[in-house]
Each structure stands twice: as structure tokens, then as C-alpha cells.
Design a protein around this motif. Structure first.
Motif, PDB file in Angstrom:
ATOM      1  N   TYR A 107      36.244  15.733  68.261  1.00  0.00           N
ATOM      2  CA  TYR A 107      37.015  14.938  67.299  1.00  0.00           C
ATOM      3  C   TYR A 107      37.531  13.673  67.966  1.00  0.00           C
ATOM      4  O   TYR A 107      37.648  13.593  69.187  1.00  0.00           O
ATOM      5  CB  TYR A 107      38.162  15.760  66.696  1.00  0.00           C
ATOM      6  CG  TYR A 107      39.019  16.482  67.696  1.00  0.00           C
ATOM      7  CD1 TYR A 107      40.154  15.881  68.241  1.00  0.00           C
ATOM      8  CD2 TYR A 107      38.709  17.780  68.092  1.00  0.00           C
ATOM      9  CE1 TYR A 107      40.944  16.552  69.146  1.00  0.00           C
ATOM     10  CE2 TYR A 107      39.498  18.459  68.999  1.00  0.00           C
ATOM     11  CZ  TYR A 107      40.620  17.839  69.527  1.00  0.00           C
ATOM     12  OH  TYR A 107      41.404  18.497  70.435  1.00  0.00           O
ATOM     13  N   ALA A 108      37.813  12.688  67.129  1.00  0.00           N
ATOM     14  CA  ALA A 108      38.293  11.394  67.593  1.00  0.00           C
ATOM     15  C   ALA A 108      39.422  10.932  66.686  1.00  0.00           C
ATOM     16  O   ALA A 108      39.578  11.420  65.568  1.00  0.00           O
ATOM     17  CB  ALA A 108      37.157  10.369  67.578  1.00  0.00           C
ATOM     18  N   CYS A 109      40.192   9.991  67.181  1.00  0.00           N
ATOM     19  CA  CYS A 109      41.244   9.365  66.376  1.00  0.00           C
ATOM     20  C   CYS A 109      40.765   7.967  66.007  1.00  0.00           C
ATOM     21  O   CYS A 109      40.331   7.202  66.866  1.00  0.00           O
ATOM     22  CB  CYS A 109      42.548   9.297  67.161  1.00  0.00           C
ATOM     23  SG  CYS A 109      43.922   8.581  66.230  1.00  0.00           S
ATOM     24  N   VAL A 110      40.828   7.665  64.717  1.00  0.00           N
ATOM     25  CA  VAL A 110      40.386   6.368  64.202  1.00  0.00           C
ATOM     26  C   VAL A 110      41.564   5.802  63.410  1.00  0.00           C
ATOM     27  O   VAL A 110      41.911   6.328  62.363  1.00  0.00           O
ATOM     28  CB  VAL A 110      39.140   6.529  63.303  1.00  0.00           C
ATOM     29  CG1 VAL A 110      38.672   5.178  62.794  1.00  0.00           C
ATOM     30  CG2 VAL A 110      38.023   7.231  64.067  1.00  0.00           C
ATOM     31  N   THR A 111      42.197   4.755  63.939  1.00  0.00           N
ATOM     32  CA  THR A 111      43.433   4.255  63.348  1.00  0.00           C
ATOM     33  C   THR A 111      43.424   2.739  63.177  1.00  0.00           C
ATOM     34  O   THR A 111      42.888   2.027  64.030  1.00  0.00           O
ATOM     35  CB  THR A 111      44.657   4.682  64.189  1.00  0.00           C
ATOM     36  OG1 THR A 111      45.844   4.147  63.609  1.00  0.00           O
ATOM     37  CG2 THR A 111      44.550   4.226  65.637  1.00  0.00           C
ATOM     38  N   SER A 112      44.025   2.280  62.109  1.00  0.00           N
ATOM     39  CA  SER A 112      44.195   0.835  61.897  1.00  0.00           C
ATOM     40  C   SER A 112      45.250   0.263  62.827  1.00  0.00           C
ATOM     41  O   SER A 112      45.319  -0.947  63.019  1.00  0.00           O
ATOM     42  CB  SER A 112      44.630   0.552  60.452  1.00  0.00           C
ATOM     43  OG  SER A 112      43.609   0.848  59.561  1.00  0.00           O
ATOM     44  N   THR A 113      46.069   1.123  63.376  1.00  0.00           N
ATOM     45  CA  THR A 113      47.143   0.674  64.259  1.00  0.00           C
ATOM     46  C   THR A 113      46.543   0.086  65.533  1.00  0.00           C
ATOM     47  O   THR A 113      45.579   0.615  66.079  1.00  0.00           O
ATOM     48  CB  THR A 113      48.081   1.864  64.589  1.00  0.00           C
ATOM     49  OG1 THR A 113      48.555   2.407  63.357  1.00  0.00           O
ATOM     50  CG2 THR A 113      49.248   1.432  65.437  1.00  0.00           C
ATOM     51  N   PHE A 114      47.134  -1.012  65.984  1.00  0.00           N
ATOM     52  CA  PHE A 114      46.631  -1.680  67.182  1.00  0.00           C
ATOM     53  C   PHE A 114      46.887  -0.810  68.419  1.00  0.00           C
ATOM     54  O   PHE A 114      47.796   0.017  68.449  1.00  0.00           O
ATOM     55  CB  PHE A 114      47.278  -3.041  67.346  1.00  0.00           C
ATOM     56  CG  PHE A 114      46.762  -4.094  66.393  1.00  0.00           C
ATOM     57  CD1 PHE A 114      45.950  -3.788  65.306  1.00  0.00           C
ATOM     58  CD2 PHE A 114      47.104  -5.413  66.580  1.00  0.00           C
ATOM     59  CE1 PHE A 114      45.486  -4.756  64.441  1.00  0.00           C
ATOM     60  CE2 PHE A 114      46.646  -6.403  65.718  1.00  0.00           C
ATOM     61  CZ  PHE A 114      45.841  -6.076  64.651  1.00  0.00           C
ATOM     62  N   LYS A 115      46.060  -1.032  69.437  1.00  0.00           N
ATOM     63  CA  LYS A 115      46.023  -0.160  70.612  1.00  0.00           C
ATOM     64  C   LYS A 115      47.376   0.011  71.287  1.00  0.00           C
ATOM     65  O   LYS A 115      47.771   1.140  71.600  1.00  0.00           O
ATOM     66  CB  LYS A 115      45.006  -0.696  71.626  1.00  0.00           C
ATOM     67  CG  LYS A 115      44.848   0.198  72.833  1.00  0.00           C
ATOM     68  CD  LYS A 115      43.767  -0.305  73.772  1.00  0.00           C
ATOM     69  CE  LYS A 115      43.561   0.658  74.920  1.00  0.00           C
ATOM     70  NZ  LYS A 115      42.440   0.224  75.769  1.00  0.00           N
ATOM     71  N   VAL A 116      48.095  -1.064  71.528  1.00  0.00           N
ATOM     72  CA  VAL A 116      49.344  -0.959  72.283  1.00  0.00           C
ATOM     73  C   VAL A 116      50.336  -0.029  71.576  1.00  0.00           C
ATOM     74  O   VAL A 116      51.031   0.755  72.229  1.00  0.00           O
ATOM     75  CB  VAL A 116      49.951  -2.357  72.579  1.00  0.00           C
ATOM     76  CG1 VAL A 116      50.445  -3.038  71.317  1.00  0.00           C
ATOM     77  CG2 VAL A 116      51.035  -2.262  73.625  1.00  0.00           C
ATOM     78  N   LYS A 117      50.370  -0.068  70.267  1.00  0.00           N
ATOM     79  CA  LYS A 117      51.296   0.779  69.510  1.00  0.00           C
ATOM     80  C   LYS A 117      50.750   2.207  69.370  1.00  0.00           C
ATOM     81  O   LYS A 117      51.457   3.178  69.632  1.00  0.00           O
ATOM     82  CB  LYS A 117      51.551   0.178  68.134  1.00  0.00           C
ATOM     83  CG  LYS A 117      52.534   0.970  67.313  1.00  0.00           C
ATOM     84  CD  LYS A 117      52.808   0.283  65.991  1.00  0.00           C
ATOM     85  CE  LYS A 117      53.845   1.058  65.210  1.00  0.00           C
ATOM     86  NZ  LYS A 117      54.142   0.429  63.934  1.00  0.00           N
ATOM     87  N   ALA A 118      49.506   2.330  68.958  1.00  0.00           N
ATOM     88  CA  ALA A 118      48.923   3.646  68.726  1.00  0.00           C
ATOM     89  C   ALA A 118      48.878   4.466  70.014  1.00  0.00           C
ATOM     90  O   ALA A 118      49.180   5.666  70.006  1.00  0.00           O
ATOM     91  CB  ALA A 118      47.525   3.516  68.137  1.00  0.00           C
ATOM     92  N   LYS A 119      48.524   3.827  71.104  1.00  0.00           N
ATOM     93  CA  LYS A 119      48.447   4.537  72.377  1.00  0.00           C
ATOM     94  C   LYS A 119      49.814   5.090  72.759  1.00  0.00           C
ATOM     95  O   LYS A 119      49.933   6.241  73.196  1.00  0.00           O
ATOM     96  CB  LYS A 119      47.910   3.606  73.468  1.00  0.00           C
ATOM     97  CG  LYS A 119      47.629   4.296  74.766  1.00  0.00           C
ATOM     98  CD  LYS A 119      46.961   3.366  75.753  1.00  0.00           C
ATOM     99  CE  LYS A 119      46.710   4.118  77.044  1.00  0.00           C
ATOM    100  NZ  LYS A 119      46.247   3.256  78.105  1.00  0.00           N
TER     101      LYS A 119
END
Length: 167
Positions: A107-119
Motif C-alpha cells: 500500500y501507498a499514501c497518495v495525498t494532495s498535501t505538499f511533502k513538507v506538511k504531509a511528511k
């Protein structure tokens, strides 16, 4: 489950119970600055891109820099809530990931949130290393609802088509 090659999870509202909080924080910020944007309109922003939302706020404020600063205030409030553990995972999120691990389904995470925030969010919940990969909103030209994120995720995963699971 034998036919499932890969599962893609969205972050906000699917794994992390953040959507309701975002709405409440937007409302708090708008009330503080006496900007007439109500809950119904804020709720309609779910699934919209970061810049789409700033553009909508700009339509109300007629000041792009101010609209961006409101976004920064909302984000600061969110980080405070996260640090206080007032942001939670969605019910059964960990159990679902554990079940997929047990069954050997990647499984993977696919998010519209930009990397710095999502990470930062994924690391807070010790999730980042669980995924085969994470695809962030700033890694594609268009974010959801455009399918570019999921098409890129499909390419990265080697899965040749996207289907929907029925639960």
C-alpha cells in the motif's frame, strides 16, 4: 483479496481524522478576522487543492497575501492541535494497515498535501515507513480532484489499472 495488487490511501480524511478539524480551524480564523465565509462553503472545499482554496479566500478578501497569511494561521493552529495530540488517526486505520501487512498486500499514501506538511503528519503518527511509497501533492502538476496523483501512483507501483474496492 487475491486480486488486489496495491492499495492507495489518501491521508487527510482517510488515514488521519483531519478534515473536520480543518473546517473548524478555518471557521475560527474567518470569525477572528470577520471574513464572511460560512461552514457550508468551507465544507465544500474538501478535496480541493491548496491553491484553489487560497484563490477562493482571495475572492472574499481581495488580497492574495492576506489570504496566504490566513492559510498560515490555520496551519499554525493545526500544528498546535497535532502537538497536543488533538488530531487522531481515523478509526481502524492501523488495523487496516496491519491486515494488509498480514496479507502481504502493498500500500501507498497518495495525498494532495505538499511533502513538507504531509511528511510531518505521517511521521507524527509513525506511518511514513509503513508505505511502499508516499506521493505528495507537490510532486505532480495538478492535484485532486485531477487524477494525476493516482495515475502517477499507478506508474510508481507498477499496477496497470485503478479499481475500487467494495467494502
Amino acid at each position: 483479496m487475491k486480486n488486489i495488487e496495491m492499495v492507495f490511501f489518501d491521508m487527510d480524511g482517510c488515514l488521519v481524522d483531519s478534515e473536520y478539524l480543518y473546517v473548524q480551524l478555518w471557521k475560527q480564523v474567518f470569525d477572528q478576522y470577520q471574513i464572511p465565509i460560512g461552514l457550508e462553503e468551507i465544507n465544500s472545499w474538501r478535496g480541493r487543492s491548496y491553491l484553489d482554496i487560497v484563490d477562493i479566500i482571495n475572492e472574499h478578501t481581495h488580497n492574495f497575501d492576506f489570504a496566504m497569511s490566513l492559510r498560515d494561521i490555520r496551519d499554525r493552529l493545526f500544528w498546535e492541535k497535532l502537538a497536543l495530540d488533538e488530531v487522531q488517526l481515523k478509526p481502524y486505520a492501523l488495523e487496516i494497515l496491519d491486515d494488509l501487512d498480514h496479507k502481504g498486500i502493498p500500500y501507498a499514501c497518495v495525498t494532495s498535501t505538499f511533502k513538507v506538511k504531509a511528511k510531518r503528519i505521517l511521521e507524527h503518527f509513525n506511518l511514513i515507513d509503513r508505505f511502499q511509497f508516499v506521493l505528495y501533492g507537490d510532486q505532480v502538476k495538478k492535484t485532486k480532484p485531477d487524477p494525476a496523483l493516482y495515475l502517477e501512483a499507478t506508474t510508481l507501483s507498477g499496477v496497470n489499472k485503478i479499481g475500487r474496492a467494495h467494502v
